[in-house]
Motif scaffolding. Structure first.
Motif, PDB file in Angstrom:
ATOM      1  N   LEU A  65       0.728  -1.106  -0.048  1.00 12.67           N
ATOM      2  CA  LEU A  65       0.021  -0.144  -0.188  1.00 12.67           C
ATOM      3  C   LEU A  65       0.981   1.288  -0.015  1.00 12.67           C
ATOM      4  N   LEU A  66       1.975   1.352   0.766  1.00 13.30           N
ATOM      5  CA  LEU A  66       2.791   2.570   0.992  1.00 13.30           C
ATOM      6  C   LEU A  66       3.552   2.583  -0.540  1.00 13.30           C
ATOM      7  N   ALA A 111      -1.957   7.387   1.255  1.00 14.21           N
ATOM      8  CA  ALA A 111      -1.631   8.387   2.251  1.00 14.21           C
ATOM      9  C   ALA A 111      -1.410   8.113   3.544  1.00 14.21           C
ATOM     10  N   LYS A 112      -2.107   6.998   4.106  1.00 12.30           N
ATOM     11  CA  LYS A 112      -2.143   6.475   5.415  1.00 12.30           C
ATOM     12  C   LYS A 112      -2.596   5.087   5.491  1.00 12.30           C
ATOM     13  N   VAL A 113      -1.900   4.366   6.215  1.00 13.45           N
ATOM     14  CA  VAL A 113      -2.211   2.856   6.622  1.00 13.45           C
ATOM     15  C   VAL A 113      -2.234   2.537   8.148  1.00 13.45           C
ATOM     16  N   TYR A 114      -3.471   2.449   8.559  1.00 15.51           N
ATOM     17  CA  TYR A 114      -3.898   1.812   9.851  1.00 15.51           C
ATOM     18  C   TYR A 114      -3.451   0.483   9.939  1.00 15.51           C
ATOM     19  N   PRO A 132       5.609   8.174   9.269  1.00 10.95           N
ATOM     20  CA  PRO A 132       4.571   9.110   8.948  1.00 10.95           C
ATOM     21  C   PRO A 132       3.159   8.869   8.220  1.00 10.95           C
ATOM     22  N   ARG A 133       3.121   7.610   7.487  1.00  9.55           N
ATOM     23  CA  ARG A 133       2.117   7.046   6.914  1.00  9.55           C
ATOM     24  C   ARG A 133       1.695   5.812   7.482  1.00  9.55           C
ATOM     25  N   ILE A 134       1.981   5.322   8.767  1.00 11.34           N
ATOM     26  CA  ILE A 134       1.863   4.156   9.193  1.00 11.34           C
ATOM     27  C   ILE A 134       1.232   4.447  10.692  1.00 11.34           C
ATOM     28  N   VAL A 135      -0.065   4.128  10.892  1.00  6.24           N
ATOM     29  CA  VAL A 135      -0.617   4.266  12.416  1.00  6.24           C
ATOM     30  C   VAL A 135      -1.023   3.002  12.959  1.00  6.24           C
ATOM     31  N   PRO A 136      -0.365   2.394  13.901  1.00  6.76           N
ATOM     32  CA  PRO A 136      -0.508   1.214  14.471  1.00  6.76           C
ATOM     33  C   PRO A 136      -1.875   1.434  15.449  1.00  6.76           C
ATOM     34  N   LEU A 137      -2.557   0.343  15.482  1.00 10.12           N
ATOM     35  CA  LEU A 137      -3.705   0.278  16.136  1.00 10.12           C
ATOM     36  C   LEU A 137      -3.988  -1.067  16.792  1.00 10.12           C
ATOM     37  N   ARG A 138      -4.331  -1.299  18.020  1.00 14.47           N
ATOM     38  CA  ARG A 138      -4.503  -2.363  18.714  1.00 14.47           C
ATOM     39  C   ARG A 138      -5.921  -2.911  18.241  1.00 14.47           C
ATOM     40  N   LEU A 139      -6.021  -4.276  17.692  1.00 15.29           N
ATOM     41  CA  LEU A 139      -7.384  -4.595  17.329  1.00 15.29           C
ATOM     42  C   LEU A 139      -7.463  -6.281  17.481  1.00 15.29           C
TER      43      LEU A 139
END
Length: 233
Positions: free
Chosen positions: A25-26, A31-34, A47-54
């Protein structure tokens, strides 16, 4: 759908196919990847990677992530497990397979469908398997769950068409990941598979057959069942 400039969310993004989806994807200009996972310790924010616990087996966790990621236009349902549960083995193995590999992506897609609609329709990619169509007695629970997920994906495709959401199913055999490390068979590289899937999204395709064995099995479904299962004689 254009990948360049989009915002995506990938489940099970800490390794294997999910990690490959983030990378591809990058590479294609997202623009952004969760990047989501039960354990995000192995995911490096950028800058474009946002880690989220799921945890896709936990509705509260799914709801919390959806509230935090309201700009998503591309959802990649990748998280899954393989317990090698059998049909005649303990029932809890079958339930774990179904809760993760069937109910998990159903929960996530249901939660994100309104978000995708609000962001122009977007797309959903769901990782399935050649085992959606071909049973293996030593991993029957996985096959059952993936077959159910295939049916759910077909239903989602029809239900979400009205809001302009593309639903792309990805079927593949062996992929070179930790799950398949013990099997000495030809394997598809996870980045090559992710690239196929994203190319299909950009082309508006509803299905990806990721390798030759998968294409062969699907073609054989209309034929004599004994050709798929020679042990039946």
């Amino acid at each position: 759908m254009e990948i360049t400039g989009t915002t995506a969310l990938v489940t099970g993004a800490n390794r294997g196919i999910g990690k490959a989806f983030v990378e591809e994807l990058l590479e294609r200009g997202a623009a952004k990847v969760y990047a989501t996972a039960r354990d995000v310790a192995g995911i490096t924010a950028g800058p474009r990677i946002v880690p989220l616990r799921l945890d896709i087996t936990d509705q509260e966790s799914v709801t919390a992530v959806a509230r935090a990621a309201t700009d998503v236009a591309l959802l990649v349902n990748n998280a899954g497990i393989g317990t090698r549960a059998t049909i005649f083995g303990p029932e809890d193995g079958l339930r774990r397979e179904l809760d993760t590999n069937f109910f998990g992506p159903v929960r996530v897609t249901r939660e994100f469908a309104p978000i995708l609609a609000a962001n122009g329709g977007g797309a959903v990619v769901t990782m399935l398997s050649v085992m959606s169509w071909l049973a293996n007695p030593m991993a029957a629970g996985y096959s059952v769950a993936k077959a159910a997920a295939w049916a759910a994906t077909n239903a989602q495709r029809l239900e979400l068409a009205g809001q302009g959401t593309l639903v792309t199913a990805v079927h593949v055999g062996a992929v070179d990941t930790a799950m398949m490390a013990d099997f000495d068979v030809p394997k598809t590289h996870p980045n090559a598979l992710a690239a196929q899937a994203l190319e299909a999204v950009e082309a508006g395709e509803p299905e990806v057959l990721g390798d030759a064995p998968t294409r062969q099995v699907k073609a054989a479904l209309a034929g004599d069942l004994r050709k798929l299962y020679p042990e039946l004689g």
